[in-house]
Enzyme design. Structure first.
Site, PDB file in Angstrom:
ATOM      1  N   TYR A 113     -10.240   1.385 -14.901  1.00  0.00           N
ATOM      2  CA  TYR A 113     -10.691   2.688 -15.712  1.00  0.00           C
ATOM      3  C   TYR A 113     -11.503   2.377 -16.815  1.00  0.00           C
ATOM      4  O   TYR A 113     -11.982   3.185 -17.710  1.00  0.00           O
ATOM      5  CB  TYR A 113      -9.575   3.164 -16.220  1.00  0.00           C
ATOM      6  CG  TYR A 113      -8.090   3.549 -15.388  1.00  0.00           C
ATOM      7  CD1 TYR A 113      -8.217   4.164 -14.444  1.00  0.00           C
ATOM      8  CD2 TYR A 113      -6.952   3.198 -15.807  1.00  0.00           C
ATOM      9  CE1 TYR A 113      -7.219   4.453 -13.438  1.00  0.00           C
ATOM     10  CE2 TYR A 113      -5.860   3.480 -15.116  1.00  0.00           C
ATOM     11  CZ  TYR A 113      -5.953   4.132 -13.817  1.00  0.00           C
ATOM     12  OH  TYR A 113      -4.749   4.520 -13.484  1.00  0.00           O
ATOM     13  N   TYR A 139       1.476   1.568 -16.815  1.00  0.00           N
ATOM     14  CA  TYR A 139       0.461   1.316 -16.035  1.00  0.00           C
ATOM     15  C   TYR A 139      -0.190  -0.226 -16.133  1.00  0.00           C
ATOM     16  O   TYR A 139      -1.096  -0.488 -15.833  1.00  0.00           O
ATOM     17  CB  TYR A 139      -0.703   2.268 -16.000  1.00  0.00           C
ATOM     18  CG  TYR A 139      -0.231   3.721 -15.924  1.00  0.00           C
ATOM     19  CD1 TYR A 139       0.278   4.237 -14.790  1.00  0.00           C
ATOM     20  CD2 TYR A 139      -0.032   4.418 -17.008  1.00  0.00           C
ATOM     21  CE1 TYR A 139       0.788   5.462 -14.750  1.00  0.00           C
ATOM     22  CE2 TYR A 139       0.529   5.852 -17.021  1.00  0.00           C
ATOM     23  CZ  TYR A 139       0.934   6.302 -15.722  1.00  0.00           C
ATOM     24  OH  TYR A 139       1.405   7.566 -15.734  1.00  0.00           O
ATOM     25  N   CYS A 142     -11.939 -13.915  -9.259  1.00  0.00           N
ATOM     26  CA  CYS A 142     -13.315 -14.162  -8.837  1.00  0.00           C
ATOM     27  C   CYS A 142     -13.599 -12.521  -8.536  1.00  0.00           C
ATOM     28  O   CYS A 142     -14.054 -11.900  -7.518  1.00  0.00           O
ATOM     29  CB  CYS A 142     -13.546 -14.674  -7.539  1.00  0.00           C
ATOM     30  SG  CYS A 142     -12.796 -16.163  -7.487  1.00  0.00           S
ATOM     31  N   PRO A 186       6.753  12.735 -18.953  1.00  0.00           N
ATOM     32  CA  PRO A 186       5.785  11.835 -19.761  1.00  0.00           C
ATOM     33  C   PRO A 186       6.241  10.446 -19.167  1.00  0.00           C
ATOM     34  O   PRO A 186       7.179  10.160 -18.655  1.00  0.00           O
ATOM     35  CB  PRO A 186       6.594  12.047 -20.974  1.00  0.00           C
ATOM     36  CG  PRO A 186       8.159  12.353 -20.722  1.00  0.00           C
ATOM     37  CD  PRO A 186       7.896  13.256 -19.446  1.00  0.00           C
TER      38      PRO A 186
HETATM   39  C1  LIG Z   1       1.194  10.291 -13.722  1.00  0.00           C
HETATM   40  C2  LIG Z   1       1.849  11.485 -13.600  1.00  0.00           C
HETATM   41  C3  LIG Z   1       2.504  11.900 -14.793  1.00  0.00           C
HETATM   42  C4  LIG Z   1       2.685  10.977 -15.814  1.00  0.00           C
HETATM   43  O1  LIG Z   1       1.672  10.788 -16.767  1.00  0.00           O
HETATM   44  P1  LIG Z   1       1.634  10.275 -18.201  1.00  0.00           P
HETATM   45  O2  LIG Z   1       0.066  10.325 -18.421  1.00  0.00           O
HETATM   46  O3  LIG Z   1       1.990   8.651 -18.037  1.00  0.00           O
HETATM   47  O4  LIG Z   1       2.561  10.903 -19.147  1.00  0.00           O
HETATM   48  C5  LIG Z   1       3.168  13.035 -14.561  1.00  0.00           C
HETATM   49  N1  LIG Z   1       3.157  13.715 -13.731  1.00  0.00           N
HETATM   50  C6  LIG Z   1       2.485  13.774 -12.677  1.00  0.00           C
HETATM   51  C7  LIG Z   1       2.562  14.679 -11.366  1.00  0.00           C
HETATM   52  C8  LIG Z   1       1.930  12.494 -12.537  1.00  0.00           C
HETATM   53  O5  LIG Z   1       0.700  12.179 -11.522  1.00  0.00           O
END
Ligand SMILES: *Cc1c(COP(=O)(O)O)cnc(C)c1O
Length: 404
Positions: A311, A367, A338, A269
């Site tokens: 996004y 992020y 810009c 996570p």
């Molecule tokens: C980005 C990513 C995660 C984490 O995703 P969340 O949505 O932030 O929980 C876990 N595993 C992999 C392989 C990822 O690329």
């Protein structure tokens, strides 16, 4: 993080105090919120006794990683830089998994030398490259294979990763062939089946579908996986509607699934641990009036917080201090960069703002800083952690002279 007498507080600290003392734009995190998220995650999945590997890409701040480590979490990394950062934070190699579709030879060698738990592979070519490297080092390396379960995560298309048209993972047929191949390899030791179907998933149903696919594939492979890595992706409540993933339901589904398999569960996570722990403090530099709407020109921009531009993600914006005066105009919150995509939000419900007022952009812990850049030669924002009545700068604002 909430209002007290119409002033926004982060734990016991008035947000205005931080904005005035440390300047804006600034990322500001709540330690209690982080702690609660981790404990809550652990509680919901307790019965599975999983290894929880924090997805470092969601927030690689070294100080935060050290705090997260103290709760026993490991790390999911996607580059040598993240791997080095995780090790520097003191996370044990045996709690680190390495994901990603394009690991270089340098990265693979480094991971092997550091004896991390697993390299999760994403293609036949990569598996053969790892085999070649481990052979040259006379080693046998523990790996996982990431399955692409062709499951729709029902999230934003830009953050969906588990469908067959996505670059991630290996499809069922190839997966089964590769299991056979690895069984006969002297330098590879297959230990894990991994999946990660996407991010900001709000409903447990896509996960249930994913588990059904795993069930079928494991049966067909006739292989005992020591680990099943279910990835991350658990969604949080960005819009204030209280809609978030029900971790308990997901946990129940996994519990049913795992009964037939004697494997240890891994989670990766990111957002669900760190997303709602952070806000961005920003100042209104100008208000530019036009006939249809007023542009609220902030000192924060897409280089500081990229998610809206990248996004089309929506982050709530709140006033730092609440007043009773409603705005009659529509507001469009924008940055000074810009680019026309350098905007955060349109709203027709906001209190009347004045130039030099402060605002808060919500839920930017994941992020946020990790996607920031120096675009337009803008220094990176500072990061501040609040714990009770204590304030700590956990990453200094970049200095212009370091940029120039
Ligand atoms: C980005 C990513 C995660 C984490 O995703 P969340 O949505 O932030 O929980 C876990 N595993 C992999 C392989 C990822 O690329």
């Amino acid at each position: 993080m909430k209002y007290r007498n119409n002033n926004f507080f982060i734990e016991n600290i008035k947000a205005e105090k931080i904005a005035k003392k440390y300047g804006t734009p600034s990322y500001c995190y709540s330690y209690s919120k982080l702690k609660n998220n981790i404990l809550n995650f652990k509680k919901n999945f307790k019965i599975l006794n999983p290894l929880i590997c924090f997805a470092v890409k969601s927030n690689p701040n070294l100080y935060l990683l050290k705090e997260i480590k103290k709760f026993g979490l490991g790390a999911d990394v996607v580059s040598i830089g993240e791997l080095m950062r995780a090790l520097k934070a003191g996370i044990k190699p045996k709690k680190i998994v390495f994901s990603g579709v394009g690991k270089t030879e340098e990265e693979i060698r480094y991971a092997i030398n550091k004896k991390i738990l697993l390299i999760n592979t994403e293609s036949e070519s990569e598996i053969k490259e790892i085999e070649k490297i481990s052979k040259s080092m006379s080693k046998t390396i523990d790996i996982g294979i990431r399955l692409n379960p062709n499951t729709d995560a029902k999230t934003l298309s830009q953050i969906s990763t588990g469908k067959k048209e996505n670059k991630f993972g290996i499809d069922e047929k190839q997966f089964l062939n590769l299991v056979k191949y690895i069984k006969n390899s002297k330098n590879l030791n297959l230990k894990c089946l991994s999946v990660h179907i996407g991010s900001q998933i709000l409903n447990h149903k896509p996960y249930e579908k994913m588990l059904k696919v795993l069930e079928r594939v494991i049966k067909k492979s006739n292989f005992q996986f020591e680990f099943i890595d279910l990835g991350g992706g658990m969604g949080i409540d960005y819009d204030g509607s209280n809609q978030k993933l029900n971790l308990k339901k997901y946990s129940n589904a996994i519990q049913k699934f795992i009964k037939n398999h004697n494997s240890k569960i891994i989670f990766e996570p990111g957002r669900s641990i760190i997303g709602d722990t952070g806000i961005m403090l920003s100042k209104v530099n100008y208000i530019k009036k036009s006939s249809r709407k007023d542009f609220i020109i902030l000192d924060a921009a897409m280089n500081d917080l990229m998610r809206p531009a990248l996004y089309n993600a929506k982050h709530r914006i709140l006033p730092l201090n609440k007043t009773k005066q409603k705005s009659k105009k529509n507001y469009e919150f924008v940055g000074p960069i810009c680019e026309s995509t350098d905007k955060f939000l349109n709203t027709n419900k906001f209190q009347k703002l004045n130039e030099k007022d402060y605002i808060i952009i919500c839920d930017v812990g994941a992020y946020g800083m990790s996607l920031s850049s120096n675009y337009n030669m803008r220094p990176k924002a500072s990061e501040i952690l609040v714990n009770g009545s204590k304030i700590k700068i956990i990453s200094k604002r970049q200095k212009l002279k370091d940029l120039i």
